[in-house]
Structures are given as C-alpha cells and as structure tokens.
Scaffold this motif. Sequence first.
Motif, PDB file in Angstrom:
ATOM      1  N   HIS A  33       5.735  24.182  18.126  1.00 20.02           N
ATOM      2  CA  HIS A  33       6.304  24.131  16.778  1.00 20.02           C
ATOM      3  C   HIS A  33       5.211  23.784  15.779  1.00 20.02           C
ATOM      4  O   HIS A  33       4.301  23.004  16.092  1.00 20.02           O
ATOM      5  CB  HIS A  33       7.417  23.087  16.688  1.00 20.02           C
ATOM      6  CG  HIS A  33       8.587  23.403  17.555  1.00 20.02           C
ATOM      7  ND1 HIS A  33       9.616  24.223  17.146  1.00 20.02           N
ATOM      8  CD2 HIS A  33       8.885  23.041  18.814  1.00 20.02           C
ATOM      9  CE1 HIS A  33      10.490  24.347  18.123  1.00 20.02           C
ATOM     10  NE2 HIS A  33      10.067  23.636  19.153  1.00 20.02           N
ATOM     11  N   ILE A  34       5.334  24.347  14.581  1.00 22.84           N
ATOM     12  CA  ILE A  34       4.390  24.069  13.501  1.00 22.84           C
ATOM     13  C   ILE A  34       5.196  23.571  12.311  1.00 22.84           C
ATOM     14  O   ILE A  34       6.193  24.183  11.916  1.00 22.84           O
ATOM     15  CB  ILE A  34       3.597  25.335  13.134  1.00 22.84           C
ATOM     16  CG1 ILE A  34       2.810  25.830  14.364  1.00 22.84           C
ATOM     17  CG2 ILE A  34       2.652  25.058  11.963  1.00 22.84           C
ATOM     18  CD1 ILE A  34       2.199  27.187  14.196  1.00 22.84           C
ATOM     19  N   HIS A  35       4.746  22.453  11.768  1.00 27.85           N
ATOM     20  CA  HIS A  35       5.407  21.836  10.615  1.00 27.85           C
ATOM     21  C   HIS A  35       4.337  21.537   9.570  1.00 27.85           C
ATOM     22  O   HIS A  35       3.253  21.072   9.913  1.00 27.85           O
ATOM     23  CB  HIS A  35       6.106  20.543  11.042  1.00 27.85           C
ATOM     24  CG  HIS A  35       6.671  19.761   9.909  1.00 27.85           C
ATOM     25  ND1 HIS A  35       7.853  20.101   9.285  1.00 27.85           N
ATOM     26  CD2 HIS A  35       6.207  18.667   9.264  1.00 27.85           C
ATOM     27  CE1 HIS A  35       8.087  19.234   8.311  1.00 27.85           C
ATOM     28  NE2 HIS A  35       7.108  18.363   8.277  1.00 27.85           N
ATOM     29  N   THR A  36       4.642  21.790   8.322  1.00 32.68           N
ATOM     30  CA  THR A  36       3.701  21.485   7.246  1.00 32.68           C
ATOM     31  C   THR A  36       4.359  20.551   6.234  1.00 32.68           C
ATOM     32  O   THR A  36       5.584  20.582   6.042  1.00 32.68           O
ATOM     33  CB  THR A  36       3.238  22.764   6.513  1.00 32.68           C
ATOM     34  OG1 THR A  36       4.374  23.414   5.945  1.00 32.68           O
ATOM     35  CG2 THR A  36       2.520  23.708   7.462  1.00 32.68           C
ATOM     36  N   GLU A  37       3.517  19.739   5.609  1.00 28.79           N
ATOM     37  CA  GLU A  37       3.995  18.848   4.557  1.00 28.79           C
ATOM     38  C   GLU A  37       2.803  18.387   3.728  1.00 28.79           C
ATOM     39  O   GLU A  37       1.649  18.582   4.117  1.00 28.79           O
ATOM     40  CB  GLU A  37       4.721  17.640   5.150  1.00 28.79           C
ATOM     41  CG  GLU A  37       3.849  16.723   5.983  1.00 28.79           C
ATOM     42  CD  GLU A  37       4.627  15.597   6.655  1.00 28.79           C
ATOM     43  OE1 GLU A  37       5.822  15.439   6.407  1.00 28.79           O
ATOM     44  OE2 GLU A  37       4.002  14.866   7.434  1.00 28.79           O
ATOM     45  N   VAL A  38       3.100  17.781   2.606  1.00 22.60           N
ATOM     46  CA  VAL A  38       2.070  17.148   1.793  1.00 22.60           C
ATOM     47  C   VAL A  38       2.234  15.652   1.976  1.00 22.60           C
ATOM     48  O   VAL A  38       3.338  15.114   1.877  1.00 22.60           O
ATOM     49  CB  VAL A  38       2.200  17.537   0.306  1.00 22.60           C
ATOM     50  CG1 VAL A  38       1.229  16.740  -0.547  1.00 22.60           C
ATOM     51  CG2 VAL A  38       1.967  19.032   0.138  1.00 22.60           C
ATOM     52  N   GLU A  39       1.125  14.995   2.295  1.00 23.80           N
ATOM     53  CA  GLU A  39       1.122  13.541   2.477  1.00 23.80           C
ATOM     54  C   GLU A  39      -0.014  12.984   1.625  1.00 23.80           C
ATOM     55  O   GLU A  39      -1.189  13.194   1.933  1.00 23.80           O
ATOM     56  CB  GLU A  39       0.916  13.215   3.947  1.00 23.80           C
ATOM     57  CG  GLU A  39       1.143  11.766   4.304  1.00 23.80           C
ATOM     58  CD  GLU A  39       1.071  11.553   5.810  1.00 23.80           C
ATOM     59  OE1 GLU A  39       0.147  10.837   6.225  1.00 23.80           O
ATOM     60  OE2 GLU A  39       1.925  12.104   6.537  1.00 23.80           O
ATOM     61  N   GLY A  40       0.349  12.311   0.552  1.00 23.02           N
ATOM     62  CA  GLY A  40      -0.674  11.799  -0.364  1.00 23.02           C
ATOM     63  C   GLY A  40      -1.466  12.938  -0.957  1.00 23.02           C
ATOM     64  O   GLY A  40      -0.907  13.856  -1.541  1.00 23.02           O
ATOM     65  N   GLU A  41      -2.773  12.908  -0.780  1.00 20.79           N
ATOM     66  CA  GLU A  41      -3.665  13.924  -1.332  1.00 20.79           C
ATOM     67  C   GLU A  41      -4.045  14.986  -0.308  1.00 20.79           C
ATOM     68  O   GLU A  41      -5.017  15.711  -0.493  1.00 20.79           O
ATOM     69  CB  GLU A  41      -4.936  13.251  -1.867  1.00 20.79           C
ATOM     70  CG  GLU A  41      -4.697  12.273  -3.008  1.00 20.79           C
ATOM     71  CD  GLU A  41      -4.145  12.960  -4.249  1.00 20.79           C
ATOM     72  OE1 GLU A  41      -4.650  14.043  -4.616  1.00 20.79           O
ATOM     73  OE2 GLU A  41      -3.203  12.413  -4.858  1.00 20.79           O
ATOM     74  N   CYS A  42      -3.275  15.089   0.781  1.00 21.00           N
ATOM     75  CA  CYS A  42      -3.607  16.033   1.854  1.00 21.00           C
ATOM     76  C   CYS A  42      -2.441  16.955   2.192  1.00 21.00           C
ATOM     77  O   CYS A  42      -1.283  16.545   2.148  1.00 21.00           O
ATOM     78  CB  CYS A  42      -3.986  15.286   3.133  1.00 21.00           C
ATOM     79  SG  CYS A  42      -5.561  14.428   3.045  1.00 21.00           S
ATOM     80  N   ALA A  43      -2.791  18.165   2.563  1.00 25.25           N
ATOM     81  CA  ALA A  43      -1.845  19.038   3.245  1.00 25.25           C
ATOM     82  C   ALA A  43      -1.934  18.656   4.713  1.00 25.25           C
ATOM     83  O   ALA A  43      -3.023  18.445   5.250  1.00 25.25           O
ATOM     84  CB  ALA A  43      -2.241  20.495   3.053  1.00 25.25           C
ATOM     85  N   VAL A  44      -0.788  18.523   5.366  1.00 24.68           N
ATOM     86  CA  VAL A  44      -0.759  18.143   6.777  1.00 24.68           C
ATOM     87  C   VAL A  44      -0.062  19.253   7.551  1.00 24.68           C
ATOM     88  O   VAL A  44       1.032  19.684   7.189  1.00 24.68           O
ATOM     89  CB  VAL A  44      -0.011  16.809   6.991  1.00 24.68           C
ATOM     90  CG1 VAL A  44      -0.001  16.430   8.466  1.00 24.68           C
ATOM     91  CG2 VAL A  44      -0.628  15.702   6.148  1.00 24.68           C
ATOM     92  N   VAL A  45      -0.739  19.703   8.598  1.00 26.64           N
ATOM     93  CA  VAL A  45      -0.161  20.694   9.491  1.00 26.64           C
ATOM     94  C   VAL A  45      -0.031  20.026  10.854  1.00 26.64           C
ATOM     95  O   VAL A  45      -1.020  19.549  11.414  1.00 26.64           O
ATOM     96  CB  VAL A  45      -1.038  21.961   9.592  1.00 26.64           C
ATOM     97  CG1 VAL A  45      -0.428  22.949  10.575  1.00 26.64           C
ATOM     98  CG2 VAL A  45      -1.221  22.594   8.224  1.00 26.64           C
ATOM     99  N   GLU A  46       1.193  19.954  11.343  1.00 16.72           N
ATOM    100  CA  GLU A  46       1.446  19.344  12.648  1.00 16.72           C
ATOM    101  C   GLU A  46       1.825  20.445  13.631  1.00 16.72           C
ATOM    102  O   GLU A  46       2.741  21.222  13.384  1.00 16.72           O
ATOM    103  CB  GLU A  46       2.569  18.320  12.554  1.00 16.72           C
ATOM    104  CG  GLU A  46       2.834  17.628  13.882  1.00 16.72           C
ATOM    105  CD  GLU A  46       3.906  16.567  13.772  1.00 16.72           C
ATOM    106  OE1 GLU A  46       3.560  15.388  13.875  1.00 16.72           O
ATOM    107  OE2 GLU A  46       5.084  16.942  13.563  1.00 16.72           O
ATOM    108  N   ILE A  47       1.084  20.497  14.732  1.00 15.01           N
ATOM    109  CA  ILE A  47       1.347  21.461  15.792  1.00 15.01           C
ATOM    110  C   ILE A  47       1.760  20.662  17.020  1.00 15.01           C
ATOM    111  O   ILE A  47       1.006  19.810  17.496  1.00 15.01           O
ATOM    112  CB  ILE A  47       0.102  22.319  16.079  1.00 15.01           C
ATOM    113  CG1 ILE A  47      -0.293  23.081  14.804  1.00 15.01           C
ATOM    114  CG2 ILE A  47       0.368  23.278  17.242  1.00 15.01           C
ATOM    115  CD1 ILE A  47      -1.645  23.739  14.850  1.00 15.01           C
ATOM    116  N   THR A  48       2.978  20.900  17.491  1.00 13.01           N
ATOM    117  CA  THR A  48       3.497  20.149  18.630  1.00 13.01           C
ATOM    118  C   THR A  48       3.846  21.101  19.765  1.00 13.01           C
ATOM    119  O   THR A  48       4.174  22.265  19.539  1.00 13.01           O
ATOM    120  CB  THR A  48       4.752  19.337  18.260  1.00 13.01           C
ATOM    121  OG1 THR A  48       5.782  20.234  17.864  1.00 13.01           O
ATOM    122  CG2 THR A  48       4.480  18.362  17.143  1.00 13.01           C
TER     123      THR A  48
END
Length: 113
Positions: A31-46
């Motif tokens: 699974h791939i999930h994206t979000e914005v956290e603070g000043e970063c784009a975060v891509v989580e691959i699980t």
Amino acid sequence: MSHSTWGDIEQVWANIIDNAVDATNGRGSVHIHTEVEGECAVVEITDNGVGIPPHILPRIFEPFFTTKNVGEGAGLGLDIAYRIVVNRHHGDIRVTSQPGDTRFRVYLPLTQA
C-alpha cells in the motif's frame, strides 16, 4: 522540480516498492499513502510480508548489503534510495518492521534547502 529530479525520485519508489513486492512473495499486499506533515511531503509504502529482522534493520541502507540470494540483488537499491532522499533532497527515510507490517516513510521537503 527538474526532469532529472523526477528521475531520481522515481528510482526511490522503484527500489522500495520492488523490495516490498519481494517481501510478500506474491501473496501479500503493498500500500502507498501520501500526506503532508509539517514542511514535508510524506510517502509511506507498507507491505504485509515477512518483515525485516531487527538485527538486519540497522544495515539495510548500507551499500552492497542484501538478504537476497546470489544473483538476485546487488544490495544497492536501498542505498541508492537513501542517497537520493537524504543527500540530494535533504529528506529522510524511516523504517519500522515486524512480520506482517513493514513501513518505509519517505520525507521530502516541500521547499528547497
């Protein structure tokens, strides 16, 4: 972002996703999930594969380190991903893993350093 930068980032996704698919042995999911956290784009691959043993986890970004059989991997994929994210883009890669739940979180700054 320049064209060469997109190519760099594509390598990051390809290397992490390839490892996740391998970890599931064709019977799990990625699974791939994206979000914005603070000043970063975060891509989580699980993935829900076999997991990374705790004694190996500190070494996964070392060049030429692999758990794959001879001829199946050179041990450069995660090293390349790390160098692109951390050294070129001043981001971070964080990993947690246990059997059935491995998570790579890639942090990319939204603004240039």
